[in-house]
Scaffold this motif. Structure first.
Motif, mmCIF file in Angstrom:
data_model
loop_
_atom_site.group_PDB
_atom_site.id
_atom_site.type_symbol
_atom_site.label_atom_id
_atom_site.label_comp_id
_atom_site.label_asym_id
_atom_site.label_seq_id
_atom_site.Cartn_x
_atom_site.Cartn_y
_atom_site.Cartn_z
ATOM 1 N N UNK A 196 12.737 -8.699 55.928
ATOM 2 C CA UNK A 196 13.627 -9.575 55.152
ATOM 3 C C UNK A 196 14.042 -8.872 53.853
ATOM 4 N N UNK A 197 13.054 -8.235 53.196
ATOM 5 C CA UNK A 197 13.343 -7.508 51.952
ATOM 6 C C UNK A 197 14.374 -6.409 52.186
ATOM 7 N N UNK A 220 25.395 -3.993 57.158
ATOM 8 C CA UNK A 220 24.418 -3.270 56.339
ATOM 9 C C UNK A 220 23.066 -3.977 56.356
ATOM 10 N N UNK A 221 23.086 -5.328 56.300
ATOM 11 C CA UNK A 221 21.831 -6.089 56.335
ATOM 12 C C UNK A 221 21.124 -5.889 57.672
ATOM 13 N N UNK A 222 21.912 -5.867 58.748
ATOM 14 C CA UNK A 222 21.350 -5.676 60.091
ATOM 15 C C UNK A 222 20.722 -4.283 60.222
ATOM 16 N N UNK A 223 21.459 -3.274 59.760
ATOM 17 C CA UNK A 223 20.957 -1.890 59.830
ATOM 18 C C UNK A 223 19.663 -1.768 59.030
ATOM 19 N N UNK A 224 19.664 -2.328 57.807
ATOM 20 C CA UNK A 224 18.488 -2.216 56.943
ATOM 21 C C UNK A 224 17.292 -2.949 57.548
ATOM 22 N N UNK A 226 6.276 -5.974 59.764
ATOM 23 C CA UNK A 226 6.025 -6.920 58.685
ATOM 24 C C UNK A 226 7.294 -7.707 58.353
ATOM 25 N N UNK A 227 7.198 -9.038 58.496
ATOM 26 C CA UNK A 227 8.390 -9.868 58.271
ATOM 27 C C UNK A 227 8.924 -9.760 56.835
#
Ligand SMILES: [Zn+2]
Length: 232
Positions: free
Chosen positions: A7-8, A69-73, A2-3
């Motif tokens: 993104x969230x 962190x954004x990439x990992x999440x 789910x995009x």
């Protein structure tokens, strides 16, 4: 996949990690030393903990930390989807970034941080497995934590450059990976050495390290756990 979820997750990971550098800077001190109350570079007082962005006005914005962190999440969001595991490992991934940042600065994994990671992962995952009527999942998680703890304790006892902080972190990560499944545990055990082994060789060859240097293992352990969750 789910995009909006991906993104969230990325926004959550990146925004939360913006607060990591200040805390990491204050906590990266030798064992037995209280948290830093002044900047290590310019000696400016550093008394509060909550500050987004650079740890001090003299340092650079933490773009790498926030980006990683954004990439990992987002990766966790894509792989785990809407699940209890995602709900638990997403905040845990921010704590993982903090642990990695502290370990890279001072080769230490402070006990309170590892204990906090255990508290926010093992407790809800264990309770979730019982409530879902899956006690076998809980048993597998406990067994995997035991396997990882014993394996790393043996390596620590024969003096291969890792500390008890690494052993405790390996046990916590073993529990989470055990909850996911044995393939995840296996990846979590192997991948850290596939990272630190070649890295040590590169550092030796480029003379950025010598034979007696030790590499922090925490970041590799945490990356191994991420790979374990993705492939497991
Ligand atoms: Zn400063």
């Amino acid at each position: 996949m789910s995009l909006p979820l991906i993104v969230g997750a990325a926004v959550f990971g990146g925004a939360s990690a913006a607060f990591v550098p200040r805390i990491a800077h204050r906590l990266a001190v030798p064992r037995g030393t209280p948290a830093r109350t002044a900047c290590a570079h310019c000696a400016k007082p550093m008394l509060d903990w909550v500050r987004a962005g650079a740890p001090c006005s003299c340092s650079r914005q933490p773009l790498w930390t926030v980006g990683a962190a954004a990439l990992v999440a987002s990766l966790l969001g894509a792989v785990l989807g809407e699940s209890l595991l995602l709900l638990i490992v997403l905040p845990a991934s921010v704590l993982a970034v903090l642990l990695a940042a502290v370990d890279m600065r001072c080769q230490r994994l402070p006990d309170p941080l590892v204990a906090a990671l255990a508290l926010i992962t093992a407790v809800p995952l264990g309770a979730g497995a019982v409530l879902a009527g899956e006690p076998a999942r809980l048993l597998r998680a406990v067994a995997a934590a035991g396997v990882c703890f014993s394996a790393y304790l043996m390596i620590a006892l024969i003096g291969r450059g890792l500390g008890l902080g690494d052993v405790k972190l390996a046990a916590v990560l073993g529990f989470v990976l055990g909850y996911a499944g044995w393939p995840a545990v296996l990846a979590g055990l192997i991948v850290p050495h596939l990272i630190n082994g070649p890295l040590a060789v590169v550092l030796l060859v480029t003379r950025r390290a010598h034979r007696r240097s030790t590499l922090p293992l925490g970041p590799a352990l945490l990356t191994g756990a991420l790979v374990g969750l993705v492939v497991g």
